[in-house]
Scaffold this active site. Sequence first.
Site, PDB file in Angstrom:
ATOM      1  N   ARG A  41       0.853  -1.182   0.000  1.00 44.67           N
ATOM      2  CA  ARG A  41       0.000   0.000   0.000  1.00 44.67           C
ATOM      3  C   ARG A  41       0.888   1.231   0.000  1.00 44.67           C
ATOM      4  NH1 ARG A  41      -4.227   1.368   4.885  1.00 44.67           N
ATOM      5  NH2 ARG A  41      -4.485   3.565   4.411  1.00 44.67           N
ATOM      6  N   PRO A  99       4.337   8.834   0.807  1.00 43.76           N
ATOM      7  CA  PRO A  99       4.795   8.039  -0.341  1.00 43.76           C
ATOM      8  C   PRO A  99       6.266   7.607  -0.192  1.00 43.76           C
ATOM      9  CG  PRO A  99       3.572   9.975  -1.068  1.00 43.76           C
ATOM     10  CD  PRO A  99       3.786  10.135   0.411  1.00 43.76           C
ATOM     11  N   ASN A 100       6.574   6.517  -0.855  1.00 41.09           N
ATOM     12  CA  ASN A 100       7.938   5.964  -0.867  1.00 41.09           C
ATOM     13  C   ASN A 100       8.457   5.615   0.520  1.00 41.09           C
ATOM     14  OD1 ASN A 100       8.117   6.269  -3.698  1.00 41.09           O
ATOM     15  ND2 ASN A 100       8.537   8.460  -3.387  1.00 41.09           N
ATOM     16  N   ARG A 101       7.535   5.412   1.438  1.00 39.14           N
ATOM     17  CA  ARG A 101       7.910   5.045   2.821  1.00 39.14           C
ATOM     18  C   ARG A 101       8.705   6.143   3.528  1.00 39.14           C
ATOM     19  NH1 ARG A 101       4.395   1.995   1.373  1.00 39.14           N
ATOM     20  NH2 ARG A 101       4.444  -0.278   1.502  1.00 39.14           N
ATOM     21  N   LEU A 102       8.600   7.381   2.966  1.00 40.74           N
ATOM     22  CA  LEU A 102       9.289   8.502   3.631  1.00 40.74           C
ATOM     23  C   LEU A 102       8.316   9.125   4.633  1.00 40.74           C
ATOM     24  CD1 LEU A 102      11.021  10.075   0.488  1.00 40.74           C
ATOM     25  CD2 LEU A 102      12.107   8.809   2.351  1.00 40.74           C
TER      26      LEU A 102
END
Length: 235
Positions: free
Chosen positions: A8, A211-214
């Site tokens: 996700r 987003p992007n696990r940031l």
Amino acid sequence: MAFADLRREYSLTGLRRRDLDANPIAQFQKWCDQAAGARASGRVRKFCIRLYKALLLATGAEPLDLTAATPATADKQGRPSARVVLLKGVDERGFVFFTNYESRKGQELAENPQAALVFYWSDQERQVCIAGEVSKLPPEESDAYFQTRPRGSQLEAWASPQSGVIADRATLEANWKAMEGRYAGQEVPRPPFWGGYRLSPTWIEFWQGRPNRLHDRFCYTRQADKRWLIERLSP
Ligand SMILES: Cc1cc2nc3c(=O)[nH]c(=O)nc-3n(C[C@H](O)[C@H](O)[C@H](O)COP(=O)(O)O)c2cc1C
């Protein structure tokens, strides 16, 4: 189903230092209100929440298990255990939940009052992690809450030796029936082994998926002068 393929992207919103209340309890209440659809922030969020509320209204649904939280406790040897409970109150003094004092969590808290508590609001892509010391509520506060519970739940508190092994479901139902008989025609008193705990936080972290696990993470740490230090953590 391959769990590793379930993925996700978190893109709903961000969390900036300037969004944060100086007080983590106020910040927690703000996030709770937003998770309940009762408060919005930001234009897109506002739109989404209005839509969400309209859908909830249209379907008669309410956000499910908004107050569900996972307290983690540990025994004397530091062996941890965790489970879900329902939060029943929060204020400057801390986070309140109710349970059986002789349950596994109750026994662990008696040995080691340090605990953690985690909330996850998937709709909001948010997590709140809390740590601190747990103490029993004063009996009057537990009594007051117990009186508000449905009678069936009050009887269950007497009937269930929570976390103990029982022979079968019939035993549990027979216990409940016996309690129903015992308290017929009278108020059910609060069992002395059942009541509330309050976790007084020394540490509260707010996590917003990005987003992007940031992801955005901010933690509040209680200082000796009782003020809260706010710092950003790496995701
Ligand atoms: C959504 C949900 C809410 C729950 N709420 C409570 C609660 O408020 N109090 C409680 O004692 N157990 C609650 N339970 C059950 C606990 O997860 C757990 O099974 C029980 O407290 C025994 O835990 P222990 O053996 O680790 O002490 C809830 C479970 C779920 C899934």
